[in-house]
Write a protein that holds these residues in place. Sequence first.
Motif, PDB file in Angstrom:
ATOM      1  N   GLU A 161     -12.677  -1.642  14.150  1.00 60.70           N
ATOM      2  CA  GLU A 161     -13.146  -2.945  13.705  1.00 60.70           C
ATOM      3  C   GLU A 161     -12.709  -3.200  12.257  1.00 60.70           C
ATOM      4  O   GLU A 161     -12.268  -4.292  11.916  1.00 60.70           O
ATOM      5  N   SER A 162     -12.828  -2.151  11.435  1.00 65.18           N
ATOM      6  CA  SER A 162     -12.472  -2.358  10.031  1.00 65.18           C
ATOM      7  C   SER A 162     -10.949  -2.448   9.845  1.00 65.18           C
ATOM      8  O   SER A 162     -10.472  -3.145   8.958  1.00 65.18           O
ATOM      9  N   PHE A 163     -10.164  -1.764  10.689  1.00 66.01           N
ATOM     10  CA  PHE A 163      -8.702  -1.921  10.642  1.00 66.01           C
ATOM     11  C   PHE A 163      -8.327  -3.366  10.975  1.00 66.01           C
ATOM     12  O   PHE A 163      -7.472  -3.964  10.330  1.00 66.01           O
ATOM     13  N   ALA A 164      -9.011  -3.898  12.011  1.00 67.25           N
ATOM     14  CA  ALA A 164      -8.669  -5.241  12.463  1.00 67.25           C
ATOM     15  C   ALA A 164      -9.061  -6.302  11.437  1.00 67.25           C
ATOM     16  O   ALA A 164      -8.505  -7.402  11.438  1.00 67.25           O
ATOM     17  N   ALA A 165     -10.015  -5.955  10.570  1.00 73.31           N
ATOM     18  CA  ALA A 165     -10.506  -6.953   9.615  1.00 73.31           C
ATOM     19  C   ALA A 165      -9.625  -7.056   8.365  1.00 73.31           C
ATOM     20  O   ALA A 165      -9.869  -7.890   7.508  1.00 73.31           O
ATOM     21  N   ILE A 166      -8.618  -6.193   8.264  1.00 75.59           N
ATOM     22  CA  ILE A 166      -7.739  -6.259   7.093  1.00 75.59           C
ATOM     23  C   ILE A 166      -6.922  -7.553   7.153  1.00 75.59           C
ATOM     24  O   ILE A 166      -6.327  -7.870   8.183  1.00 75.59           O
ATOM     25  N   PRO A 167      -6.927  -8.329   6.055  1.00 75.61           N
ATOM     26  CA  PRO A 167      -6.253  -9.628   6.069  1.00 75.61           C
ATOM     27  C   PRO A 167      -4.783  -9.501   6.499  1.00 75.61           C
ATOM     28  O   PRO A 167      -4.065  -8.631   5.989  1.00 75.61           O
ATOM     29  N   THR A 168      -4.374 -10.336   7.428  1.00 75.20           N
ATOM     30  CA  THR A 168      -2.998 -10.286   7.918  1.00 75.20           C
ATOM     31  C   THR A 168      -2.002 -10.522   6.784  1.00 75.20           C
ATOM     32  O   THR A 168      -0.899  -9.987   6.798  1.00 75.20           O
ATOM     33  N   ALA A 169      -2.439 -11.327   5.788  1.00 79.29           N
ATOM     34  CA  ALA A 169      -1.546 -11.648   4.668  1.00 79.29           C
ATOM     35  C   ALA A 169      -1.067 -10.381   3.967  1.00 79.29           C
ATOM     36  O   ALA A 169       0.105 -10.259   3.603  1.00 79.29           O
ATOM     37  N   HIS A 170      -1.975  -9.404   3.798  1.00 76.96           N
ATOM     38  CA  HIS A 170      -1.606  -8.161   3.132  1.00 76.96           C
ATOM     39  C   HIS A 170      -0.518  -7.429   3.917  1.00 76.96           C
ATOM     40  O   HIS A 170       0.427  -6.891   3.359  1.00 76.96           O
ATOM     41  N   ILE A 171      -0.700  -7.414   5.242  1.00 72.59           N
ATOM     42  CA  ILE A 171       0.250  -6.699   6.084  1.00 72.59           C
ATOM     43  C   ILE A 171       1.603  -7.417   6.101  1.00 72.59           C
ATOM     44  O   ILE A 171       2.656  -6.797   5.956  1.00 72.59           O
ATOM     45  N   ARG A 172       1.543  -8.742   6.228  1.00 70.96           N
ATOM     46  CA  ARG A 172       2.772  -9.550   6.202  1.00 70.96           C
ATOM     47  C   ARG A 172       3.536  -9.317   4.890  1.00 70.96           C
ATOM     48  O   ARG A 172       4.748  -9.149   4.875  1.00 70.96           O
ATOM     49  N   ALA A 173       2.778  -9.310   3.775  1.00 69.47           N
ATOM     50  CA  ALA A 173       3.403  -9.136   2.468  1.00 69.47           C
ATOM     51  C   ALA A 173       4.150  -7.813   2.410  1.00 69.47           C
ATOM     52  O   ALA A 173       5.301  -7.733   1.975  1.00 69.47           O
ATOM     53  N   LEU A 174       3.489  -6.768   2.921  1.00 70.80           N
ATOM     54  CA  LEU A 174       4.116  -5.454   2.903  1.00 70.80           C
ATOM     55  C   LEU A 174       5.359  -5.436   3.786  1.00 70.80           C
ATOM     56  O   LEU A 174       6.401  -4.889   3.416  1.00 70.80           O
ATOM     57  N   GLU A 175       5.250  -6.071   4.951  1.00 66.35           N
ATOM     58  CA  GLU A 175       6.397  -6.103   5.862  1.00 66.35           C
ATOM     59  C   GLU A 175       7.562  -6.868   5.238  1.00 66.35           C
ATOM     60  O   GLU A 175       8.718  -6.492   5.370  1.00 66.35           O
ATOM     61  N   ALA A 176       7.226  -7.971   4.542  1.00 70.78           N
ATOM     62  CA  ALA A 176       8.273  -8.783   3.907  1.00 70.78           C
ATOM     63  C   ALA A 176       9.002  -8.002   2.829  1.00 70.78           C
ATOM     64  O   ALA A 176      10.185  -8.204   2.573  1.00 70.78           O
ATOM     65  N   LEU A 177       8.251  -7.080   2.174  1.00 65.78           N
ATOM     66  CA  LEU A 177       8.874  -6.261   1.131  1.00 65.78           C
ATOM     67  C   LEU A 177       9.648  -5.089   1.724  1.00 65.78           C
ATOM     68  O   LEU A 177      10.180  -4.268   1.005  1.00 65.78           O
ATOM     69  N   GLY A 178       9.672  -5.003   3.052  1.00 63.78           N
ATOM     70  CA  GLY A 178      10.405  -3.931   3.703  1.00 63.78           C
ATOM     71  C   GLY A 178       9.664  -2.610   3.703  1.00 63.78           C
ATOM     72  O   GLY A 178      10.272  -1.541   3.715  1.00 63.78           O
ATOM     73  N   GLY A 179       8.314  -2.664   3.691  1.00 62.28           N
ATOM     74  CA  GLY A 179       7.537  -1.430   3.667  1.00 62.28           C
ATOM     75  C   GLY A 179       7.647  -0.654   4.973  1.00 62.28           C
ATOM     76  O   GLY A 179       7.817  -1.241   6.038  1.00 62.28           O
ATOM     77  N   THR A 180       7.579   0.659   4.870  1.00 64.82           N
ATOM     78  CA  THR A 180       7.633   1.493   6.074  1.00 64.82           C
ATOM     79  C   THR A 180       6.258   1.576   6.698  1.00 64.82           C
ATOM     80  O   THR A 180       5.265   1.134   6.112  1.00 64.82           O
ATOM     81  N   ARG A 181       6.241   2.180   7.895  1.00 65.37           N
ATOM     82  CA  ARG A 181       4.976   2.346   8.590  1.00 65.37           C
ATOM     83  C   ARG A 181       4.023   3.232   7.787  1.00 65.37           C
ATOM     84  O   ARG A 181       2.833   3.005   7.721  1.00 65.37           O
ATOM     85  N   ARG A 182       4.624   4.256   7.138  1.00 68.80           N
ATOM     86  CA  ARG A 182       3.809   5.157   6.327  1.00 68.80           C
ATOM     87  C   ARG A 182       3.140   4.383   5.197  1.00 68.80           C
ATOM     88  O   ARG A 182       1.956   4.521   4.924  1.00 68.80           O
ATOM     89  N   GLN A 183       3.940   3.508   4.536  1.00 67.90           N
ATOM     90  CA  GLN A 183       3.389   2.731   3.428  1.00 67.90           C
ATOM     91  C   GLN A 183       2.296   1.785   3.903  1.00 67.90           C
ATOM     92  O   GLN A 183       1.297   1.575   3.228  1.00 67.90           O
TER      93      GLN A 183
END
Lengths: 290, 291
Positions: A161-183
Amino acid sequence: MKRSVRVGRPLVLAATAVGSLLTLAIFAFMMMLGRPLFSDHSLNLLLTQAWAPDRGLYGIFPFICGTLSLVGLSLLIAFPLSLGNAILIHLLAPRRLARFLHQTIKLMTGVPTVVYGFVGIFFLVPLIREWFFRGSGMCILSASLLLAMLISPTMILVFLESFAAIPTAHIRALEALGGTRRQKLVHVILPGAKTGIITGLLLALGRALGDTMIALMVAGNATAAPESVLDSVRTLTAHIALVMAADFDSMEFKTIFACGIILYLWTALLTLSLRYIHYNSTKLSHDQTF
Amino acid sequence: MTRLFDLLLYAFTWLCGLILVGAFGTLVVFLLINGLLALDFELIFGSTAIGDALFLKRVVIDGLLPAIVGTCLLIIIALGTALPLGLGAGIYLAEYAGKISKSFFSLIFDLLAGVPSIVIGLFGFSLTLYLHKHFTSIMPCLLISGLALGLLVLPYLIRSTQTALEELPTTLRLTAAALGADQAATLRFVLLPQAVSGIFSGIILAIGRAAEDTAVIMLTGVVATAGIPRSLFSNYEALPFYIYYTASQFRNQQELQRGFGAALILLILCALLFTLAGLVRKKVSKRLMAK
């Protein structure tokens, strides 16, 4: 309709009041019946002595040790197991498999504890006995493994539940910066879910502390304090279940109220900490939004 | 470095998944292998003819019928007493309570939800002791156990009622108010009918909890052999206690078989209730999504 306004509110308020009074009455009753234990001298003895009624020793210290060692080991097993499962379901497993795992774990929260105990006695205990060539197999280790199985689903569901509540914006931002799965895991998901992870741990801790059947059926109920994980122990909960002596005035009988009071206070403390954590985290997110 | 981390993470999480599901699978298969053969009418009715047993003409001694009946009666008493209280308190918290009283009472009910079931059992037992001093005829019995179980499931009922009401969309309340309905009418004719499946799924979970709990009834009057209870004030048998008792006291292979059968029945019952609650819940969230 006017009438329903007048009747409705007092009625539901009364229901609330009755429920609350009962909650407080639980504590009041135990204090009342356990009162003789609370003179300074005997309270100290009660909490530090060994349990040997034939020698006049009525200390519940071994049972406190028993409870804590059992709960501690089960959390040590269950926490990594739950975190691994939650990460697997949230991040790594293919969607259909993740759904299957999620459903199975939800179903596991409905398994009766007495069934865990029953299967423990006839399946796990003989196995442990054979593997370690020692004792009856009814020991801290066997009971902890079952307890871990009992509390893991609760923990996993809270983590998810708490994983799902993490704002999508944070994840998108990391993905846009080319972050790895580990990051993504180390820098976004785990820090973002910190409150949820602590909440899950505390809830599981409460469940493990309060469980009676697994400890009673599988932990062996020895009255001495344990020295290894292959020793038998008696927990506070099992002690309450076992000492239903016929003589209600005996010292033996009075100790079960001490166990009850300790359990009540421990779980109350957990509830209060959960409240405090929750309060702080909602305040924090409020401050961030405005 | 990243590759290695990924590899380790994969290995660790998959291992965790395998261990947990494997352990659960082992439990289910172990019970099925040992219990499935025992599942038949004889398991429930023993050597008594089914008709005679159902119409109470003869006592079932070597079957599970008394335990099953005991568990059903416990559920009825527990839900019968806890339901009005739980619904009332849930409605109060969701609809009427002010900010301070809401946080006060929900703290109290959180405390109640955290109390271990054996402590609730101890409360039931102390209550019996207390009553026994004044009315000597009161002993640990079916009624006391049912009431104690009611207290155990009360927080579940309160919370599910409260959440079911609180998660209804605000537009519903606004529409009702715009149509001139007062608070009570809105609650009675708009909110409660909408929240009914959410509340219902909470009730099903509470039934499951009351059916499986062993610690409460152990202290409040369950016994190994009592037959079908004759009154609210008599001793009784129950399914979870039968399982516990068999595990430690079985005398021959046949009794052990019945224990396995009982464990399997209880597991299936709880799984069914759990699935049912999930389905009801799913229906609700789908409907809310559609709005």
